[in-house]
Design a protein around this motif. Structure first.
Motif, mmCIF file in Angstrom:
data_model
loop_
_atom_site.group_PDB
_atom_site.id
_atom_site.type_symbol
_atom_site.label_atom_id
_atom_site.label_comp_id
_atom_site.label_asym_id
_atom_site.label_seq_id
_atom_site.Cartn_x
_atom_site.Cartn_y
_atom_site.Cartn_z
ATOM 1 N N VAL A 209 -7.242 2.712 9.056
ATOM 2 C CA VAL A 209 -5.880 2.276 9.349
ATOM 3 C C VAL A 209 -5.790 1.998 10.846
ATOM 4 N N THR A 210 -5.210 0.854 11.197
ATOM 5 C CA THR A 210 -5.141 0.448 12.602
ATOM 6 C C THR A 210 -3.689 0.228 12.984
ATOM 7 N N TYR A 211 -3.206 1.032 13.919
ATOM 8 C CA TYR A 211 -1.837 0.907 14.420
ATOM 9 C C TYR A 211 -1.807 -0.170 15.498
ATOM 10 N N LEU A 212 -0.964 -1.201 15.311
ATOM 11 C CA LEU A 212 -0.888 -2.328 16.250
ATOM 12 C C LEU A 212 0.523 -2.519 16.780
ATOM 13 N N GLY A 213 1.228 -1.411 16.945
ATOM 14 C CA GLY A 213 2.593 -1.487 17.463
ATOM 15 C C GLY A 213 3.574 -1.853 16.364
ATOM 16 N N ALA A 214 4.012 -3.101 16.368
ATOM 17 C CA ALA A 214 5.018 -3.538 15.399
ATOM 18 C C ALA A 214 4.463 -3.645 13.984
ATOM 19 N N ARG A 215 3.129 -3.727 13.843
ATOM 20 C CA ARG A 215 2.539 -3.818 12.514
ATOM 21 C C ARG A 215 1.348 -2.877 12.411
ATOM 22 N N THR A 216 0.983 -2.594 11.173
ATOM 23 C CA THR A 216 -0.162 -1.722 10.899
ATOM 24 C C THR A 216 -1.088 -2.430 9.916
ATOM 25 N N GLU A 217 -2.392 -2.354 10.165
ATOM 26 C CA GLU A 217 -3.395 -2.922 9.273
ATOM 27 C C GLU A 217 -4.052 -1.809 8.465
ATOM 28 N N TYR A 218 -4.206 -2.065 7.170
ATOM 29 C CA TYR A 218 -4.868 -1.124 6.282
ATOM 30 C C TYR A 218 -6.136 -1.789 5.744
ATOM 31 N N HIS A 219 -7.285 -1.224 6.038
ATOM 32 C CA HIS A 219 -8.550 -1.711 5.513
ATOM 33 C C HIS A 219 -8.855 -0.896 4.262
ATOM 34 N N VAL B 146 -1.541 -5.900 5.588
ATOM 35 C CA VAL B 146 -0.781 -5.786 6.836
ATOM 36 C C VAL B 146 0.689 -5.615 6.489
ATOM 37 N N SER B 147 1.347 -4.695 7.176
ATOM 38 C CA SER B 147 2.789 -4.519 6.953
ATOM 39 C C SER B 147 3.445 -4.076 8.252
ATOM 40 N N PRO B 148 4.779 -4.238 8.356
ATOM 41 C CA PRO B 148 5.472 -3.659 9.512
ATOM 42 C C PRO B 148 5.167 -2.168 9.590
ATOM 43 N N THR B 149 4.974 -1.670 10.795
ATOM 44 C CA THR B 149 4.634 -0.257 10.961
ATOM 45 C C THR B 149 5.723 0.621 10.360
ATOM 46 N N PRO B 150 5.352 1.543 9.452
ATOM 47 C CA PRO B 150 6.350 2.401 8.813
ATOM 48 C C PRO B 150 7.076 3.289 9.833
ATOM 49 N N ARG C 77 3.689 6.599 4.334
ATOM 50 C CA ARG C 77 2.573 5.738 4.722
ATOM 51 C C ARG C 77 2.133 5.999 6.154
ATOM 52 N N ARG C 78 3.034 6.562 6.969
ATOM 53 C CA ARG C 78 2.707 6.828 8.378
ATOM 54 C C ARG C 78 1.619 7.890 8.494
ATOM 55 N N ARG C 79 1.453 8.700 7.436
ATOM 56 C CA ARG C 79 0.486 9.793 7.488
ATOM 57 C C ARG C 79 -0.833 9.444 6.788
ATOM 58 N N LEU C 80 -0.955 8.210 6.334
ATOM 59 C CA LEU C 80 -2.190 7.807 5.678
ATOM 60 C C LEU C 80 -3.363 7.843 6.659
ATOM 61 N N ALA C 81 -4.529 8.250 6.153
ATOM 62 C CA ALA C 81 -5.739 8.313 6.984
ATOM 63 C C ALA C 81 -6.935 7.845 6.168
ATOM 64 N N ALA C 82 -8.012 7.509 6.867
ATOM 65 C CA ALA C 82 -9.219 7.032 6.199
ATOM 66 C C ALA C 82 -9.662 8.022 5.126
ATOM 67 N N GLY C 83 -10.006 7.484 3.963
ATOM 68 C CA GLY C 83 -10.445 8.303 2.839
ATOM 69 C C GLY C 83 -9.370 8.618 1.839
ATOM 70 N N VAL D 71 0.851 -1.188 0.000
ATOM 71 C CA VAL D 71 0.000 0.000 0.000
ATOM 72 C C VAL D 71 0.886 1.238 0.000
ATOM 73 N N ALA D 72 0.570 2.195 -0.848
ATOM 74 C CA ALA D 72 1.349 3.429 -0.903
ATOM 75 C C ALA D 72 0.426 4.606 -1.217
ATOM 76 N N PRO D 73 0.714 5.790 -0.660
ATOM 77 C CA PRO D 73 -0.095 6.978 -1.006
ATOM 78 C C PRO D 73 0.026 7.266 -2.501
ATOM 79 N N ASP D 74 -1.103 7.585 -3.122
ATOM 80 C CA ASP D 74 -1.080 7.880 -4.555
ATOM 81 C C ASP D 74 -2.380 8.601 -4.916
#
Length: 353
Positions: free
Chosen positions: A293-303, A314-318, A324-330, A280-283
């Motif tokens: 987006v759900t921050y789970l510590g060592a990993r992050t989930e993107y719905h 799912v990927s390791p938390t950036p 990608r750390r600044r991604l938000a819903a929408g 997943v990448a901003p574009d």
């Protein structure tokens, strides 16, 4: 020690079939896990092996000896129950030695074997305590020692970690696996916990509706599931409707085309893609959109929404400076995966029971 063979093992209750012709060959020193949801027949299968349930058809063979009609105490098995089944009024040592006493083993030999079993599970200093004076993990070790002390040909584990908290499950599971490997115990384990099975077993047997759907290593089942049930039960998996077009293109039900692994044998079914295989990448021009987006510590989930299909990545938390750390819903995003990461697999059959 010995091998365990299940040959057409079947259990029927009136019109209902709880276990339907299970065939399984467990090699000397192998740990095999029966895995599946509640009611799939895995516990019934284990209890038929132990001798607590009589099969309607089929055989149980231990070390080349047909034990199908023998009572539990004559089968040369050791079983660890989900509830531990310790005698509350008996000391740790007496609990461990109960099976030896029933087998009329002499006191000197019994004491020696009890001491050895308690040493194996690191409870030799607690031999005189009662079960209520032990932690859950220690009670589980007593149950293990009681099963080991009779030197069984086959070791049976019924949901051995289900009564422990998450931290203890991991620790005791590792200890059971190390002990099983060190002693070369031929072991059949029942669990509904996929992580537990993946971590402990040499091979996994996925069951549904009393049938075996797939047998293989953790890698086999995770990377090459036989059908959608196995794909969805062993680990998380996105399962997308559509049809294959050409060798490496899958047309989603929405009409969008996505890459898939070329496999002439899999002409239809669903597209299976594991969350960790999706990038997943901003574009701003991306064809996907982030739903949450759900921050789970060592990993992050993107719905995500991909052409009308809901998927999870799912990927390791950036790191903090990663866009990608600044991604938000929408936010619009680019959603990609390599073709070999997505497989077209058949849907699982769901027969009436």
């Amino acid at each position: 020690m010995g091998t365990l063979l299940l040959d057409g093992l079947t259990k029927r209750y009136g019109e209902a079939t709880a276990v339907a012709g299970v065939d399984l060959d467990i090699r000397q020193g192998e740990l095999v896990a029966l895995l599946g949801p509640s009611g799939c027949g895995k516990t019934t299968t284990l209890r038929m092996v132990a001798g607590f349930i009589e099969p309607s058809a089929g055989r149980v063979v231990i070390g080349g000896r047909d034990v199908t009609r023998l009572p539990p105490h004559a089968r040369d098995t050791g079983m660890v129950f989900q509830s531990y089944a310790l005698f509350p009024h008996m000391s740790v040592a007496d609990n461990v030695g109960f099976g030896l006493e029933m087998r009329k083993v002499g006191k000197a030999e019994r004491d020696r074997r009890i001491a050895e079993a308690l040493r194996l599970v690191r409870l030799d200093a607690l031999a005189d305590r009662l079960p209520r004076q032990l932690s859950g993990g220690q009670q589980q070790r007593v149950a293990l020692a009681r099963a080991l002390v009779v030197s069984p040909a086959v070791f049976l584990l019924d949901e051995p970690l289900s009564n422990l908290d998450a931290k203890l499950r991991s620790e005791v599971g590792l200890e059971i696996r190390e002990l099983q490997k060190r002693l070369g115990l031929t072991t059949l384990m029942v669990t509904h916990d996929q992580d537990e099975a993946l971590a402990m077993a040499d091979r996994l047997v996925v069951m549904e509706h009393g049938r075996v759907l797939q047998v293989g290593s953790a890698e086999d089942l995770y990377e090459r599931p036989a059908n959608t049930f196995v794909a969805g039960f062993v680990g998380r998996c996105n399962l997308l409707d559509g049809t294959r077009e050409g060798a490496d293109v899958f047309r989603l039900a929405s009409g969008a085309a996505v890459p898939c692994a070329p496999d002439a044998a899999a002409a239809g079914g669903k597209l299976a893609i594991r969350p960790e295989r999706i990038a997943v990448a901003p574009d701003p021009a991306g064809t996907g959109r982030l739903r949450a987006v759900t921050y789970l510590g060592a990993r992050t989930e993107y719905h995500l929404d991909l052409a009308g299909e809901a998927i999870v990545a799912v990927s390791p938390t950036p790191l903090p400076d990663d866009p990608r750390r600044r991604l938000a819903a929408g936010d619009p995003v680019r959603i990609t995966w390599i073709p070999d990461a997505a497989r077209v697999i058949p849907a699982a059959e769901s027969p009436a029971r």
